[in-house]
Design a protein around this motif. Structure first.
Motif, PDB file in Angstrom:
ATOM      1  N   ILE A 151       0.834  -1.200   0.000  1.00  0.00           N
ATOM      2  CA  ILE A 151       0.000   0.000   0.000  1.00  0.00           C
ATOM      3  C   ILE A 151       0.870   1.252   0.000  1.00  0.00           C
ATOM      4  CG2 ILE A 151      -1.684   1.326   1.346  1.00  0.00           C
ATOM      5  CD1 ILE A 151      -2.794  -1.386   2.323  1.00  0.00           C
ATOM      6  N   LEU A 152       1.905   1.245   0.812  1.00  0.00           N
ATOM      7  CA  LEU A 152       2.808   2.395   0.871  1.00  0.00           C
ATOM      8  C   LEU A 152       3.438   2.685  -0.491  1.00  0.00           C
ATOM      9  CD1 LEU A 152       4.644   1.617   4.238  1.00  0.00           C
ATOM     10  CD2 LEU A 152       3.182   3.612   3.804  1.00  0.00           C
ATOM     11  N   ALA A 153       3.773   1.633  -1.233  1.00  0.00           N
ATOM     12  CA  ALA A 153       4.445   1.808  -2.515  1.00  0.00           C
ATOM     13  C   ALA A 153       3.623   2.651  -3.479  1.00  0.00           C
ATOM     14  CB  ALA A 153       4.762   0.448  -3.135  1.00  0.00           C
ATOM     15  N   ARG A 154       2.310   2.465  -3.456  1.00  0.00           N
ATOM     16  CA  ARG A 154       1.439   3.270  -4.314  1.00  0.00           C
ATOM     17  C   ARG A 154       1.181   4.649  -3.710  1.00  0.00           C
ATOM     18  NH1 ARG A 154      -1.314   0.663  -8.610  1.00  0.00           N
ATOM     19  NH2 ARG A 154      -0.034  -1.145  -9.177  1.00  0.00           N
ATOM     20  N   ALA A 155       1.104   4.720  -2.389  1.00  0.00           N
ATOM     21  CA  ALA A 155       0.727   5.966  -1.726  1.00  0.00           C
ATOM     22  C   ALA A 155       1.829   7.023  -1.796  1.00  0.00           C
ATOM     23  CB  ALA A 155       0.352   5.696  -0.278  1.00  0.00           C
ATOM     24  N   VAL A 156       3.093   6.627  -1.651  1.00  0.00           N
ATOM     25  CA  VAL A 156       4.171   7.628  -1.611  1.00  0.00           C
ATOM     26  C   VAL A 156       4.498   8.172  -2.993  1.00  0.00           C
ATOM     27  CG1 VAL A 156       5.179   6.665   0.486  1.00  0.00           C
ATOM     28  CG2 VAL A 156       6.030   5.910  -1.751  1.00  0.00           C
ATOM     29  N   GLY A 157       4.073   7.478  -4.032  1.00  0.00           N
ATOM     30  CA  GLY A 157       4.269   7.967  -5.385  1.00  0.00           C
ATOM     31  C   GLY A 157       5.671   7.773  -5.920  1.00  0.00           C
ATOM     32  N   GLU A 158       5.888   8.281  -7.135  1.00  0.00           N
ATOM     33  CA  GLU A 158       7.166   8.068  -7.826  1.00  0.00           C
ATOM     34  C   GLU A 158       8.327   8.762  -7.133  1.00  0.00           C
ATOM     35  OE1 GLU A 158       6.714   9.227 -11.866  1.00  0.00           O
ATOM     36  OE2 GLU A 158       5.309   7.605 -12.361  1.00  0.00           O
ATOM     37  N   ASP A 159       8.048   9.819  -6.400  1.00  0.00           N
ATOM     38  CA  ASP A 159       9.122  10.551  -5.730  1.00  0.00           C
ATOM     39  C   ASP A 159       9.495   9.956  -4.377  1.00  0.00           C
ATOM     40  OD1 ASP A 159       9.305  12.356  -7.831  1.00  0.00           O
ATOM     41  OD2 ASP A 159       7.833  13.720  -6.937  1.00  0.00           O
ATOM     42  N   GLY A 160       8.716   8.980  -3.922  1.00  0.00           N
ATOM     43  CA  GLY A 160       9.001   8.322  -2.652  1.00  0.00           C
ATOM     44  C   GLY A 160       9.615   6.955  -2.856  1.00  0.00           C
ATOM     45  N   SER A 161       9.842   6.259  -1.743  1.00  0.00           N
ATOM     46  CA  SER A 161      10.388   4.904  -1.810  1.00  0.00           C
ATOM     47  C   SER A 161       9.863   4.094  -0.631  1.00  0.00           C
ATOM     48  CB  SER A 161      11.922   4.923  -1.786  1.00  0.00           C
ATOM     49  OG  SER A 161      12.388   5.338  -0.504  1.00  0.00           O
ATOM     50  N   VAL A 162       9.880   2.778  -0.784  1.00  0.00           N
ATOM     51  CA  VAL A 162       9.439   1.886   0.285  1.00  0.00           C
ATOM     52  C   VAL A 162      10.458   0.774   0.460  1.00  0.00           C
ATOM     53  CG1 VAL A 162       7.684   0.256   1.059  1.00  0.00           C
ATOM     54  CG2 VAL A 162       6.994   2.365  -0.086  1.00  0.00           C
ATOM     55  N   THR A 163      10.858   0.564   1.705  1.00  0.00           N
ATOM     56  CA  THR A 163      11.770  -0.520   2.049  1.00  0.00           C
ATOM     57  C   THR A 163      11.110  -1.394   3.097  1.00  0.00           C
ATOM     58  OG1 THR A 163      13.709   0.880   1.640  1.00  0.00           O
ATOM     59  CG2 THR A 163      14.050  -1.108   2.961  1.00  0.00           C
ATOM     60  N   ALA A 164      11.059  -2.685   2.827  1.00  0.00           N
ATOM     61  CA  ALA A 164      10.548  -3.643   3.797  1.00  0.00           C
ATOM     62  C   ALA A 164      11.732  -4.259   4.530  1.00  0.00           C
ATOM     63  CB  ALA A 164       9.737  -4.729   3.099  1.00  0.00           C
ATOM     64  N   LEU A 165      11.722  -4.160   5.848  1.00  0.00           N
ATOM     65  CA  LEU A 165      12.796  -4.701   6.677  1.00  0.00           C
ATOM     66  C   LEU A 165      12.276  -5.965   7.346  1.00  0.00           C
ATOM     67  CD1 LEU A 165      13.648  -1.172   7.855  1.00  0.00           C
ATOM     68  CD2 LEU A 165      15.365  -2.662   6.863  1.00  0.00           C
ATOM     69  N   GLU A 166      12.732  -7.115   6.856  1.00  0.00           N
ATOM     70  CA  GLU A 166      12.163  -8.398   7.239  1.00  0.00           C
ATOM     71  C   GLU A 166      13.203  -9.308   7.898  1.00  0.00           C
ATOM     72  OE1 GLU A 166       9.340  -9.374   7.567  1.00  0.00           O
ATOM     73  OE2 GLU A 166       8.907 -11.384   6.847  1.00  0.00           O
ATOM     74  N   PRO A 167      12.942  -9.791   9.109  1.00  0.00           N
ATOM     75  CA  PRO A 167      13.876 -10.720   9.746  1.00  0.00           C
ATOM     76  C   PRO A 167      14.028 -12.016   8.938  1.00  0.00           C
ATOM     77  CG  PRO A 167      12.342  -9.818  11.357  1.00  0.00           C
ATOM     78  CD  PRO A 167      11.829  -9.425  10.001  1.00  0.00           C
ATOM     79  N   GLU A 168      15.258 -12.513   8.891  1.00  0.00           N
ATOM     80  CA  GLU A 168      15.525 -13.767   8.187  1.00  0.00           C
ATOM     81  C   GLU A 168      14.656 -14.911   8.704  1.00  0.00           C
ATOM     82  OE1 GLU A 168      17.208 -14.515   5.645  1.00  0.00           O
ATOM     83  OE2 GLU A 168      18.770 -13.024   5.349  1.00  0.00           O
ATOM     84  N   GLN A 169      14.418 -14.904  10.024  1.00  0.00           N
ATOM     85  CA  GLN A 169      13.670 -16.001  10.619  1.00  0.00           C
ATOM     86  C   GLN A 169      12.242 -16.110  10.086  1.00  0.00           C
ATOM     87  OE1 GLN A 169      15.735 -13.917  12.251  1.00  0.00           O
ATOM     88  NE2 GLN A 169      16.352 -14.710  14.238  1.00  0.00           N
ATOM     89  N   PHE A 170      11.709 -15.005   9.539  1.00  0.00           N
ATOM     90  CA  PHE A 170      10.326 -15.000   9.092  1.00  0.00           C
ATOM     91  C   PHE A 170      10.186 -14.831   7.585  1.00  0.00           C
ATOM     92  CE2 PHE A 170      10.147 -12.740  13.351  1.00  0.00           C
ATOM     93  CZ  PHE A 170      10.021 -13.926  14.052  1.00  0.00           C
ATOM     94  N   TYR A 171      11.299 -14.778   6.888  1.00  0.00           N
ATOM     95  CA  TYR A 171      11.269 -14.545   5.447  1.00  0.00           C
ATOM     96  C   TYR A 171      10.608 -15.710   4.717  1.00  0.00           C
ATOM     97  CZ  TYR A 171      13.006 -14.106   0.647  1.00  0.00           C
ATOM     98  OH  TYR A 171      13.101 -14.043  -0.716  1.00  0.00           O
ATOM     99  N   ASN A 172       9.670 -15.375   3.820  1.00  0.00           N
ATOM    100  CA  ASN A 172       8.985 -16.372   2.999  1.00  0.00           C
ATOM    101  C   ASN A 172       9.271 -16.046   1.539  1.00  0.00           C
ATOM    102  OD1 ASN A 172       6.617 -17.296   1.270  1.00  0.00           O
ATOM    103  ND2 ASN A 172       6.195 -18.376   3.176  1.00  0.00           N
ATOM    104  N   GLU A 173      10.091 -16.852   0.918  1.00  0.00           N
ATOM    105  CA  GLU A 173      10.558 -16.552  -0.436  1.00  0.00           C
ATOM    106  C   GLU A 173       9.408 -16.467  -1.432  1.00  0.00           C
ATOM    107  OE1 GLU A 173      13.905 -18.105  -3.658  1.00  0.00           O
ATOM    108  OE2 GLU A 173      13.505 -19.264  -1.834  1.00  0.00           O
ATOM    109  N   GLU A 174       8.450 -17.370  -1.322  1.00  0.00           N
ATOM    110  CA  GLU A 174       7.337 -17.380  -2.274  1.00  0.00           C
ATOM    111  C   GLU A 174       6.503 -16.097  -2.170  1.00  0.00           C
ATOM    112  OE1 GLU A 174       3.416 -20.118  -3.419  1.00  0.00           O
ATOM    113  OE2 GLU A 174       4.848 -20.785  -1.901  1.00  0.00           O
ATOM    114  N   ALA A 175       6.207 -15.704  -0.941  1.00  0.00           N
ATOM    115  CA  ALA A 175       5.399 -14.499  -0.736  1.00  0.00           C
ATOM    116  C   ALA A 175       6.112 -13.268  -1.266  1.00  0.00           C
ATOM    117  CB  ALA A 175       5.076 -14.329   0.741  1.00  0.00           C
ATOM    118  N   TRP A 176       7.414 -13.172  -1.019  1.00  0.00           N
ATOM    119  CA  TRP A 176       8.135 -11.983  -1.449  1.00  0.00           C
ATOM    120  C   TRP A 176       8.397 -11.984  -2.944  1.00  0.00           C
ATOM    121  CZ3 TRP A 176       8.320  -7.571   0.795  1.00  0.00           C
ATOM    122  CH2 TRP A 176       8.064  -7.506   2.171  1.00  0.00           C
ATOM    123  N   ALA A 177       8.515 -13.149  -3.541  1.00  0.00           N
ATOM    124  CA  ALA A 177       8.665 -13.202  -4.998  1.00  0.00           C
ATOM    125  C   ALA A 177       7.394 -12.689  -5.671  1.00  0.00           C
ATOM    126  CB  ALA A 177       8.965 -14.628  -5.443  1.00  0.00           C
ATOM    127  N   ALA A 178       6.248 -13.080  -5.133  1.00  0.00           N
ATOM    128  CA  ALA A 178       4.969 -12.622  -5.695  1.00  0.00           C
ATOM    129  C   ALA A 178       4.807 -11.117  -5.526  1.00  0.00           C
ATOM    130  CB  ALA A 178       3.816 -13.364  -5.022  1.00  0.00           C
TER     131      ALA A 178
END
Length: 262
Positions: free
Chosen positions: A90-117
């Motif tokens: 949601i943030l990625a669309r809301a901040v627009g082209e001049d903004g940015s979004v970074t997701a900070l995800e712990p390795e212990q909870f990383y789900n490769e399939e979900a993040w690939a999608a």
């Protein structure tokens, strides 16, 4: 027993938007006006978002929450302990082209399939993975950050999920450093009763709101406002948030913290 964050992301229902000033000094004037609920609603209505995420919108009220917290177009925003990336998308669309979004995800909870999608839907989202107990995001990178139903996890430890005991103060010191002066951190969490914080987190996955206030104050943040729109007076706070009788209906707090301008 704690479920992995990628699952709790689907369970975590939260949020609100009905402000109550926490202090007379409202904070530094923003360089640009905050986005309104209507502005952010377009990002929420994005048809590319998966149905599982869209099904959570009614209870999470993302447009209202982000408007309450003061998200601005062009912000460099962070989704902290992101889970499946619900807020990041949601943030990625809301901040627009001049903004940015970074997701900070712990390795212990990383789900490769979900993040690939998610990466296919929103390739502009940057994903940074780190050990849960070793949070070193850098200095003065972000204008806005959100923690959705995960602050209490800083008091949690689990041998099963490879999460050792850590100190919330260490995390908050790194969080304070990574925010730019005037930066906003929004915290949403399940309300817990007063008592031993780690015991409350282990048994109920809740936290006393005063613990959050005190922790952030000690780290240097200022509490600017709170929302009680999702307050539930029928929630006694002594039952697990995953219990079917209260799941999705817990008493929740929404807090807006600001890093003072230097």
């Amino acid at each position: 027993m704690k479920l992995p964050i990628v699952l709790t992301g689907a369970l975590a229902l939260a949020l609100a938007a009905c402000t109550q000033p926490a202090a007379d000094n409202a904070g530094e004037a923003a360089m640009a006006p905050s986005l309104s609920t209507e502005d952010i609603s377009a990002a929420v209505a994005n048809d590319a978002r998966p149905e599982a995420a869209r099904a959570l919108d009614e209870s999470r009220k993302p447009a209202e929450v982000l408007a309450f917290l003061g998200l601005e177009q062009g912000d460099d925003a962070a989704d902290l302990i992101s889970g499946g990336g619900y807020w990041a998308e949601i943030l990625a669309r809301a901040v627009g082209e001049d903004g940015s979004v970074t997701a900070l995800e712990p390795e212990q909870f990383y789900n490769e399939e979900a993040w690939a999608a998610l990466g296919q839907r929103e390739p502009g989202i940057a994903l940074e993975r780190y050990r849960f107990e070793v949070f070193e995001p850098g200095e003065e990178r972000f204008d806005f950050a959100i923690m959705n139903l995960v602050y209490h996890d800083l008091y949690w430890e689990s041998e099963e999920y490879d999460v050792p005991r850590s100190e919330p103060a260490d995390y908050l010191a790194a969080l304070y450093s990574m925010m730019r002066p005037g930066g906003i951190v929004g915290v949403i969490d399940h309300v817990g009763n007063t008592g031993d914080t780690r015991a409350t987190v282990e048994e109920y996955h809740r936290i006393d709101p005063q613990v959050i206030r005190d922790d952030f104050a000690k780290a240097g943040f200022r509490l600017e406002a709170e929302s009680d729109l999702l307050a539930n007076p029928d929630d006694t706070h002594d039952i697990s948030v995953f219990d079917p009788s209260i799941r999705g209906k817990t008493d929740r707090v929404v807090m807006k913290f600001v890093k003072p301008a230097e």
